[in-house]
Write a protein that holds these residues in place. Structure first.
Motif, mmCIF file in Angstrom:
data_model
loop_
_atom_site.group_PDB
_atom_site.id
_atom_site.type_symbol
_atom_site.label_atom_id
_atom_site.label_comp_id
_atom_site.label_asym_id
_atom_site.label_seq_id
_atom_site.Cartn_x
_atom_site.Cartn_y
_atom_site.Cartn_z
ATOM 1 N N VAL A 12 12.449 15.242 -0.010
ATOM 2 C CA VAL A 12 11.827 14.484 1.186
ATOM 3 C C VAL A 12 12.903 13.349 1.718
ATOM 4 O O VAL A 12 12.167 12.643 2.882
ATOM 5 C CB VAL A 12 10.466 13.743 0.992
ATOM 6 N N LEU A 13 13.967 13.053 1.207
ATOM 7 C CA LEU A 13 14.808 11.933 1.771
ATOM 8 C C LEU A 13 14.913 12.393 3.200
ATOM 9 O O LEU A 13 14.883 11.032 4.172
ATOM 10 C CB LEU A 13 15.973 11.797 0.966
ATOM 11 N N PRO A 14 15.415 13.231 3.647
ATOM 12 C CA PRO A 14 15.751 13.289 5.085
ATOM 13 C C PRO A 14 14.748 13.137 6.264
ATOM 14 O O PRO A 14 14.750 12.742 7.184
ATOM 15 C CB PRO A 14 16.367 15.050 5.376
ATOM 16 N N ILE A 15 13.360 13.545 5.587
ATOM 17 C CA ILE A 15 12.194 13.604 6.304
ATOM 18 C C ILE A 15 11.828 12.001 6.323
ATOM 19 O O ILE A 15 11.599 11.603 7.547
ATOM 20 C CB ILE A 15 11.055 14.200 5.572
ATOM 21 N N LEU A 16 11.879 11.312 5.184
ATOM 22 C CA LEU A 16 11.652 9.886 5.330
ATOM 23 C C LEU A 16 12.567 9.243 6.250
ATOM 24 O O LEU A 16 12.083 8.398 7.095
ATOM 25 C CB LEU A 16 11.647 9.363 3.845
ATOM 26 N N GLN A 17 13.907 9.525 6.046
ATOM 27 C CA GLN A 17 15.015 8.803 7.130
ATOM 28 C C GLN A 17 14.504 9.197 8.564
ATOM 29 O O GLN A 17 14.821 8.327 9.346
ATOM 30 C CB GLN A 17 16.272 9.213 6.585
ATOM 31 N N LYS A 18 14.202 10.383 8.663
ATOM 32 C CA LYS A 18 14.203 10.726 10.091
ATOM 33 C C LYS A 18 12.945 9.901 10.878
ATOM 34 O O LYS A 18 13.146 9.512 11.765
ATOM 35 C CB LYS A 18 13.974 12.078 10.351
ATOM 36 N N PHE A 19 12.039 9.583 9.988
ATOM 37 C CA PHE A 19 10.928 8.991 10.539
ATOM 38 C C PHE A 19 11.177 7.220 10.350
ATOM 39 O O PHE A 19 10.201 6.565 10.683
ATOM 40 C CB PHE A 19 9.616 9.224 10.074
ATOM 41 N N ASN A 20 12.102 6.880 9.679
ATOM 42 C CA ASN A 20 12.406 5.510 9.431
ATOM 43 C C ASN A 20 11.423 4.933 8.470
ATOM 44 O O ASN A 20 10.938 3.724 8.707
ATOM 45 C CB ASN A 20 12.764 4.739 10.489
ATOM 46 N N PHE A 21 10.992 5.726 7.551
ATOM 47 C CA PHE A 21 10.033 5.350 6.398
ATOM 48 C C PHE A 21 10.596 5.087 5.215
ATOM 49 O O PHE A 21 11.590 5.414 4.790
ATOM 50 C CB PHE A 21 8.903 6.660 6.154
ATOM 51 N N SER A 22 10.018 4.106 4.211
ATOM 52 C CA SER A 22 10.574 4.084 3.037
ATOM 53 C C SER A 22 9.383 4.259 1.992
ATOM 54 O O SER A 22 8.049 4.577 2.447
ATOM 55 C CB SER A 22 10.966 2.655 2.711
ATOM 56 N N ALA A 23 9.696 4.607 0.904
ATOM 57 C CA ALA A 23 8.875 4.999 -0.421
ATOM 58 C C ALA A 23 9.151 4.713 -1.787
ATOM 59 O O ALA A 23 10.292 4.213 -1.715
ATOM 60 C CB ALA A 23 8.519 6.669 -0.196
ATOM 61 N N THR A 24 8.079 4.437 -2.530
ATOM 62 C CA THR A 24 8.282 4.124 -3.935
ATOM 63 C C THR A 24 8.174 5.168 -4.873
ATOM 64 O O THR A 24 7.226 6.033 -4.822
ATOM 65 C CB THR A 24 7.581 3.133 -4.233
ATOM 66 N N CYS A 25 9.194 5.572 -5.821
ATOM 67 C CA CYS A 25 9.301 6.608 -6.838
ATOM 68 C C CYS A 25 8.930 5.749 -7.982
ATOM 69 O O CYS A 25 9.913 5.238 -8.416
ATOM 70 C CB CYS A 25 10.344 7.155 -6.828
ATOM 71 N N TYR A 26 7.962 6.221 -8.867
ATOM 72 C CA TYR A 26 7.631 5.554 -10.105
ATOM 73 C C TYR A 26 8.635 6.474 -11.246
ATOM 74 O O TYR A 26 8.119 7.462 -11.463
ATOM 75 C CB TYR A 26 6.212 5.414 -10.335
ATOM 76 N N ILE A 27 9.383 5.709 -11.892
ATOM 77 C CA ILE A 27 10.244 6.251 -12.930
ATOM 78 C C ILE A 27 10.030 6.026 -14.274
ATOM 79 O O ILE A 27 9.472 4.905 -14.510
ATOM 80 C CB ILE A 27 11.677 5.860 -12.693
ATOM 81 N N ILE A 28 9.893 7.064 -15.249
ATOM 82 C CA ILE A 28 9.442 6.760 -16.582
ATOM 83 C C ILE A 28 11.139 6.453 -17.231
ATOM 84 O O ILE A 28 11.733 7.371 -17.288
ATOM 85 C CB ILE A 28 9.175 8.241 -17.128
#
Ligand SMILES: [Zn+2]
Length: 240
Positions: free
Chosen positions: A80-96
């Motif tokens: 999803v990185l290219p999609i988020l970047q295209k829209f200039n959005f950020s996101a949080t991924c919760y890591i174990i």
């Protein structure tokens, strides 16, 4: 301007659905994810990581914003990185923190197929792309059912593990299975997390307790109309 309710979207795996398996709703196909992001943009929303969303939840900022979260840290989240970047959005991924480069072992007894998690380099790629990571404990445990000493370690040590491994502050937490109680919330606050998300269903509001934030589940069935209902209407709020 008064702050409208803030949907915090909850995603897991971003992939085409494996046929005939259980919990298929945990997968959102990339094409559907792209449509959902496009709809956010079209309706004037900005998709934000929990760190960027926090001032809106605290009432320090107002605007048309939506939180974007991914639980568990699946490898396919990188798609999803290219999609988020295209829209200039950020996101949080919760890591174990103790399962980096592993698989979703906690799902397997339910018949859910193996799905690889990001390895160290992939988590770095996520961060280097301008995205955020948060903690999802060390071992994906049900915190409210753990001995309090174990729960405390899972909450605090996972923060320390990730901060050490990735050299960035870890300020956001997500309760695995949405399992928490007052004691778990108090420990998470004391550990220094700024926000913690649950699986309680409704849109968040400015002024909500930041350590028990509700979310809006997004599944492979969240098509055009339903997605807009979840974002723009009280559709989700009646669940909470
Ligand atoms: Zn999880």
């Amino acid at each position: 301007m008064q702050q409208k309710p803030i949907p915090i979207l909850m995603y897991h795996s971003i992939a085409a659905m494996p046929k005939g398996t259980v919990m298929r709703s945990l997968h959102v196909p990339p094409k559907l994810f792209k449509l959902q992001m496009w709809l956010l943009k079209f309706f004037g929303f900005k998709g934000l990581s929990m760190g960027e969303l926090q001032p809106y939840l605290e009432g320090k900022k107002t605007g048309k914003v939506v939180g974007i979260t991914f639980d568990d840290g699946f490898k396919n989240n990188l798609d999803v990185l290219p999609i988020l970047q295209k829209f200039n959005f950020s996101a949080t991924c919760y890591i174990i923190s103790q399962n980096i480069g592993g698989i979703n072992h906690w799902d397997l007894d339910k018949g859910i197929p193996k799905n690889p998690l990001m390895n160290e380099n992939e988590v770095k790629q996520w961060i280097d792309s301008g995205m955020e990571i948060g903690s999802h404990t060390q071992n994906h445990v049900r915190l409210a059912e753990c001995d309090v000493k174990i729960a405390t370690k899972e909450i605090i040590q996972s923060k320390f593990d990730l901060e050490t491994q990735f050299n960035c502050p870890i300020e956001h937490f997500c309760y695995p299975y949405g399992s928490y109680n007052n004691e778990i919330v108090a420990i998470s606050k004391k550990a220094g997390y700024g926000t913690a998300t649950t699986v309680n269903r409704r849109r968040a509001k400015s002024g909500d307790n930041l350590l028990t934030l509700p979310r809006v589940p997004i599944t492979h069935r969240t098509f055009f109309h339903l997605f807009l209902m979840k974002i723009l209407s009280k559709y989700e709020d009646k669940h909470g």
